[in-house]
Scaffold this motif. Structure first.
Motif, PDB file in Angstrom:
ATOM      1  N   GLN A 185      -4.468  -1.102  -7.619  1.00 58.34           N
ATOM      2  CA  GLN A 185      -4.373  -2.098  -6.636  1.00 58.34           C
ATOM      3  C   GLN A 185      -3.059  -2.762  -6.562  1.00 58.34           C
ATOM      4  N   ALA A 186      -2.741  -3.669  -5.593  1.00 59.05           N
ATOM      5  CA  ALA A 186      -1.573  -4.146  -5.277  1.00 59.05           C
ATOM      6  C   ALA A 186      -1.903  -5.596  -5.087  1.00 59.05           C
ATOM      7  N   ASN A 187      -0.671  -6.620  -5.147  1.00 54.90           N
ATOM      8  CA  ASN A 187      -1.432  -8.133  -4.936  1.00 54.90           C
ATOM      9  C   ASN A 187      -0.049  -8.393  -3.918  1.00 54.90           C
ATOM     10  N   VAL A 188      -0.207  -9.483  -2.876  1.00 54.08           N
ATOM     11  CA  VAL A 188       0.680  -9.922  -1.979  1.00 54.08           C
ATOM     12  C   VAL A 188       0.552 -11.305  -2.181  1.00 54.08           C
ATOM     13  N   GLU A 189       1.651 -12.165  -2.360  1.00 51.56           N
ATOM     14  CA  GLU A 189       1.450 -13.571  -2.320  1.00 51.56           C
ATOM     15  C   GLU A 189       0.453 -14.178  -3.662  1.00 51.56           C
ATOM     16  N   GLY A 190       0.191 -13.215  -4.558  1.00 48.48           N
ATOM     17  CA  GLY A 190      -0.807 -13.851  -5.521  1.00 48.48           C
ATOM     18  C   GLY A 190      -2.151 -13.233  -5.191  1.00 48.48           C
ATOM     19  N   ALA A 191      -2.505 -12.540  -4.002  1.00 47.31           N
ATOM     20  CA  ALA A 191      -3.854 -12.255  -3.679  1.00 47.31           C
ATOM     21  C   ALA A 191      -4.060 -10.951  -3.557  1.00 47.31           C
TER      22      ALA A 191
ATOM     23  N   GLY B  35       5.740   7.676 -14.058  1.00 50.96           N
ATOM     24  CA  GLY B  35       6.935   6.750 -13.361  1.00 50.96           C
ATOM     25  C   GLY B  35       6.204   5.705 -12.254  1.00 50.96           C
ATOM     26  N   ILE B  36       4.659   5.657 -12.375  1.00 50.46           N
ATOM     27  CA  ILE B  36       4.068   4.578 -11.553  1.00 50.46           C
ATOM     28  C   ILE B  36       4.703   3.382 -11.768  1.00 50.46           C
ATOM     29  N   HIS B  37       4.685   2.385 -10.863  1.00 53.12           N
ATOM     30  CA  HIS B  37       4.916   0.864 -11.060  1.00 53.12           C
ATOM     31  C   HIS B  37       3.681   0.099 -10.971  1.00 53.12           C
ATOM     32  N   ASN B  38       2.695   0.631 -10.649  1.00 53.55           N
ATOM     33  CA  ASN B  38       1.430  -0.091 -10.457  1.00 53.55           C
ATOM     34  C   ASN B  38       0.310   0.207 -11.882  1.00 53.55           C
ATOM     35  N   GLU B  39      -0.449  -0.646 -11.956  1.00 56.73           N
ATOM     36  CA  GLU B  39      -1.322  -0.394 -13.206  1.00 56.73           C
ATOM     37  C   GLU B  39      -2.333   0.491 -12.450  1.00 56.73           C
ATOM     38  N   VAL B  40      -2.892   1.312 -13.220  1.00 55.97           N
ATOM     39  CA  VAL B  40      -3.894   2.354 -12.989  1.00 55.97           C
ATOM     40  C   VAL B  40      -5.076   2.009 -13.855  1.00 55.97           C
TER      41      VAL B  40
ATOM     42  N   PHE C 142       0.742  -1.245   0.096  1.00 57.96           N
ATOM     43  CA  PHE C 142       0.007   0.080  -0.006  1.00 57.96           C
ATOM     44  C   PHE C 142       0.807   1.356  -0.018  1.00 57.96           C
ATOM     45  N   ARG C 143       1.958   1.201   0.845  1.00 61.29           N
ATOM     46  CA  ARG C 143       2.876   2.340   0.571  1.00 61.29           C
ATOM     47  C   ARG C 143       3.346   2.706  -0.720  1.00 61.29           C
ATOM     48  N   ASP C 144       3.570   1.625  -1.687  1.00 61.51           N
ATOM     49  CA  ASP C 144       3.942   1.570  -2.872  1.00 61.51           C
ATOM     50  C   ASP C 144       3.167   2.302  -3.831  1.00 61.51           C
ATOM     51  N   LEU C 145       1.557   1.866  -3.596  1.00 62.32           N
ATOM     52  CA  LEU C 145       0.596   2.555  -4.098  1.00 62.32           C
ATOM     53  C   LEU C 145       0.508   4.099  -3.915  1.00 62.32           C
ATOM     54  N   LEU C 146       0.607   4.364  -2.480  1.00 59.29           N
ATOM     55  CA  LEU C 146       0.739   5.670  -2.188  1.00 59.29           C
ATOM     56  C   LEU C 146       1.636   6.504  -2.787  1.00 59.29           C
ATOM     57  N   ASN C 147       2.898   6.085  -2.951  1.00 58.57           N
ATOM     58  CA  ASN C 147       4.149   6.757  -3.676  1.00 58.57           C
ATOM     59  C   ASN C 147       3.752   6.910  -5.122  1.00 58.57           C
ATOM     60  N   ASP C 148       2.979   6.058  -5.794  1.00 55.30           N
ATOM     61  CA  ASP C 148       2.722   6.075  -7.071  1.00 55.30           C
ATOM     62  C   ASP C 148       1.591   7.302  -7.250  1.00 55.30           C
ATOM     63  N   ALA C 149       0.618   7.144  -6.260  1.00 55.97           N
ATOM     64  CA  ALA C 149      -0.531   8.298  -6.052  1.00 55.97           C
ATOM     65  C   ALA C 149       0.181   9.647  -6.104  1.00 55.97           C
ATOM     66  N   SER C 150       1.187   9.561  -5.103  1.00 53.33           N
ATOM     67  CA  SER C 150       1.972  10.966  -4.835  1.00 53.33           C
ATOM     68  C   SER C 150       2.398  11.508  -6.158  1.00 53.33           C
TER      69      SER C 150
ATOM     70  N   LEU D 127      -6.235   1.652  -3.692  1.00 58.47           N
ATOM     71  CA  LEU D 127      -6.385   3.225  -3.574  1.00 58.47           C
ATOM     72  C   LEU D 127      -7.059   3.694  -4.696  1.00 58.47           C
ATOM     73  N   THR D 128      -8.042   4.422  -4.265  1.00 56.79           N
ATOM     74  CA  THR D 128      -8.934   5.105  -5.192  1.00 56.79           C
ATOM     75  C   THR D 128      -8.657   6.510  -4.786  1.00 56.79           C
ATOM     76  N   MET D 129      -8.746   7.257  -6.065  1.00 55.12           N
ATOM     77  CA  MET D 129      -8.614   8.759  -5.737  1.00 55.12           C
ATOM     78  C   MET D 129      -9.655   9.281  -6.915  1.00 55.12           C
ATOM     79  N   ASP D 130     -10.357  10.225  -6.331  1.00 54.48           N
ATOM     80  CA  ASP D 130     -11.234  11.013  -7.090  1.00 54.48           C
ATOM     81  C   ASP D 130     -10.944  12.423  -6.963  1.00 54.48           C
ATOM     82  N   LEU D 131     -10.918  12.842  -8.289  1.00 51.48           N
ATOM     83  CA  LEU D 131     -10.390  14.336  -8.403  1.00 51.48           C
ATOM     84  C   LEU D 131     -11.504  14.987  -9.439  1.00 51.48           C
ATOM     85  N   ARG D 132     -12.024  16.224  -8.991  1.00 47.66           N
ATOM     86  CA  ARG D 132     -12.711  17.011  -9.732  1.00 47.66           C
ATOM     87  C   ARG D 132     -12.234  17.960 -10.915  1.00 47.66           C
TER      88      ARG D 132
END
Length: 131
Positions: A114-120, A95-100, A51-59, A125-130
């Protein structure tokens, strides 16, 4: 001395409602504990890291959108032309590492990662921007 009605008393010949003082039972420690497996925080820890990785991508996406009016214009323009591939390509160019996944309407854009851990599937992380 006035007596309170006993809810377990059979006042009606057809109904019997057992009375449990749930609050008292719970707070007195008499509630039976469910049998849970042994605590292993490994997956929980890995989910937090993912999730931290998702936050970095979102940032990164948010930083680029907020700092570059040209980039924000390109994303909005591609969305208005309903060019989802271009919108995703623009977001991935940050430069994001995860698919959006992207969804948009006349009021704004929704970006979900979204991210997977051990294949699950573990994290979303959802962002809504107006706009």
């Amino acid at each position: 001395m006035k007596h309170r009605n006993n809810p377990n008393q059979h006042n009606h010949p057809y109904y019997y409602y057992p009375w449990y003082d749930v609050y008292q039972t719970y707070h007195s420690g008499q509630m039976p504990r469910q049998n849970y497996p042994e605590v292993d925080p490994t997956v929980f820890k890995e989910s937090a890291e993912a999730f931290r990785d998702l936050l970095n991508d979102a940032s990164g996406i948010l930083q680029r959108l907020s700092e570059s009016e040209d980039f924000a214009f390109e994303v909005m323009d591609a969305a208005q032309q309903n060019d989802i591939e271009r919108v995703q390509a623009l977001l991935e160019s940050t430069g994001i590492h995860n698919e959006v996944e992207v969804d948009y309407n006349p009021d704004g854009i929704t970006m979900t990662m979204q991210a997977n851990v051990e294949g699950a599937d573990c994290c979303h992380l959802t962002m809504d921007l107006r706009w």
